[in-house]
Design an enzyme around this catalytic site. Structure first.
Site, mmCIF file in Angstrom:
data_model
loop_
_atom_site.group_PDB
_atom_site.id
_atom_site.type_symbol
_atom_site.label_atom_id
_atom_site.label_comp_id
_atom_site.label_asym_id
_atom_site.label_seq_id
_atom_site.Cartn_x
_atom_site.Cartn_y
_atom_site.Cartn_z
ATOM 1 N N GLY A 96 -4.559 -29.691 54.481
ATOM 2 C CA GLY A 96 -4.103 -30.467 55.628
ATOM 3 C C GLY A 96 -4.263 -31.947 55.343
ATOM 4 O O GLY A 96 -5.109 -32.337 54.518
ATOM 5 N N GLN A 114 -4.964 -40.793 56.998
ATOM 6 C CA GLN A 114 -5.428 -40.603 55.614
ATOM 7 C C GLN A 114 -4.443 -41.139 54.582
ATOM 8 O O GLN A 114 -4.768 -41.199 53.394
ATOM 9 C CB GLN A 114 -5.674 -39.120 55.327
ATOM 10 C CG GLN A 114 -6.842 -38.544 56.105
ATOM 11 C CD GLN A 114 -7.040 -37.105 55.752
ATOM 12 O OE1 GLN A 114 -6.352 -36.232 56.270
ATOM 13 N NE2 GLN A 114 -7.969 -36.821 54.853
ATOM 14 N N CYS A 174 -12.755 -32.512 52.810
ATOM 15 C CA CYS A 174 -11.769 -33.464 53.332
ATOM 16 C C CYS A 174 -11.273 -34.318 52.174
ATOM 17 O O CYS A 174 -12.078 -34.789 51.364
ATOM 18 C CB CYS A 174 -12.422 -34.347 54.401
ATOM 19 S SG CYS A 174 -11.288 -35.580 55.093
ATOM 20 N N LEU A 175 -9.954 -34.515 52.097
ATOM 21 C CA LEU A 175 -9.382 -35.276 50.971
ATOM 22 C C LEU A 175 -9.853 -36.729 50.962
ATOM 23 O O LEU A 175 -9.807 -37.372 49.920
ATOM 24 C CB LEU A 175 -7.849 -35.214 51.012
ATOM 25 C CG LEU A 175 -7.262 -33.811 50.785
ATOM 26 C CD1 LEU A 175 -5.743 -33.852 50.888
ATOM 27 C CD2 LEU A 175 -7.693 -33.234 49.454
ATOM 28 N N HIS A 227 -9.731 -30.052 62.504
ATOM 29 C CA HIS A 227 -10.177 -31.072 61.550
ATOM 30 C C HIS A 227 -9.150 -32.211 61.484
ATOM 31 O O HIS A 227 -9.521 -33.392 61.576
ATOM 32 C CB HIS A 227 -10.373 -30.427 60.167
ATOM 33 C CG HIS A 227 -10.739 -31.371 59.073
ATOM 34 N ND1 HIS A 227 -11.962 -31.354 58.438
ATOM 35 C CD2 HIS A 227 -10.037 -32.398 58.500
ATOM 36 C CE1 HIS A 227 -11.997 -32.318 57.525
ATOM 37 N NE2 HIS A 227 -10.840 -32.968 57.539
ATOM 38 N N GLU A 228 -7.873 -31.857 61.348
ATOM 39 C CA GLU A 228 -6.839 -32.900 61.212
ATOM 40 C C GLU A 228 -6.657 -33.660 62.517
ATOM 41 O O GLU A 228 -6.414 -34.872 62.510
ATOM 42 C CB GLU A 228 -5.517 -32.288 60.750
ATOM 43 C CG GLU A 228 -5.566 -31.561 59.407
ATOM 44 C CD GLU A 228 -6.207 -32.366 58.288
ATOM 45 O OE1 GLU A 228 -6.151 -33.610 58.316
ATOM 46 O OE2 GLU A 228 -6.789 -31.733 57.380
ATOM 47 N N HIS A 265 -8.972 -36.513 62.856
ATOM 48 C CA HIS A 265 -8.543 -37.727 62.147
ATOM 49 C C HIS A 265 -7.657 -38.601 63.044
ATOM 50 O O HIS A 265 -7.698 -39.829 62.957
ATOM 51 C CB HIS A 265 -7.744 -37.374 60.891
ATOM 52 C CG HIS A 265 -8.572 -36.981 59.717
ATOM 53 N ND1 HIS A 265 -9.485 -37.828 59.136
ATOM 54 C CD2 HIS A 265 -8.613 -35.829 58.990
ATOM 55 C CE1 HIS A 265 -10.050 -37.209 58.095
ATOM 56 N NE2 HIS A 265 -9.548 -35.990 57.989
#
Ligand code: CO
Length: 172
Positions: free
Chosen positions: A42, A47, A90-91, A132-133, A136
């Protein structure tokens, strides 16, 4: 387009709602490409440095399964059920993993890339990725939700990310 790493302030800024989805058709494709390249499931617009309420995901992380791709614009969670702890990465936090408590089952309302409203139920891992996304989009990152034990365990790694970011963005 590239992935913004913690503690870049754009990750804390929150997002504004999207009025016109047309620029997002190409951007969402770029976000998927970047997500697959970096082995993610995701990715949220902050991000990649864009403070707008868009996220992309594919719970399989497999670019050969485009039928599992989802783009959510202006998403809202309209109901949540149950709670479960589970491990997340997480990226924007390479190498950091920790347990986060999320709702098990959610109902999500969003619009798609054509501006059409959609509402659906998500459970288990898919529900976790969406939550999670969506965090953000509100300037919340997963380490904020770590247990006290995981906060302590990952403290050095997080400080390393902060030091690296500072040295790369030092004013001279
Ligand atoms: Co993330």
């Amino acid at each position: 387009m590239k992935i913004v790493l913690y503690p870049d302030p754009v990750l804390r800024r929150g997002t504004k709602a999207v009025d016109d989805t047309s620029p997002w058709k190409e951007r969402a494709r770029e976000m998927f490409d970047l997500m697959y390249e970096t082995q993610g499931v995701g990715l949220a617009a902050p991000q990649v440095g864009i403070s707008e309420a868009v996220l992309v995901l594919n719970p399989t992380g497999d670019k050969e399964k485009p039928e599992e791709e989802l783009v959510l614009v202006n998403p809202r969670i309209v109901s949540r059920k149950g709670k479960e702890w589970g491990q997340e990465g997480c990226l924007s936090f390479p190498g950091i993993w920790g347990d986060v408590q999320r709702a098990l089952k959610i109902v999500v309302h969003a619009i798609d890339l054509d501006g059409q409203p959609t509402e659906f139920v998500a459970e288990d891992f898919l529900a976790r990725v969406i939550q999670h996304e969506m965090d953000h989009l509100n300037g919340v990152v997963f380490i904020d939700r770590f247990s006290p034990a995981d906060k302590i365990r990952t403290r050095n790694q997080i400080e390393e990310l902060e030091d690296r970011w500072r040295s790369q963005h030092a004013s001279r």
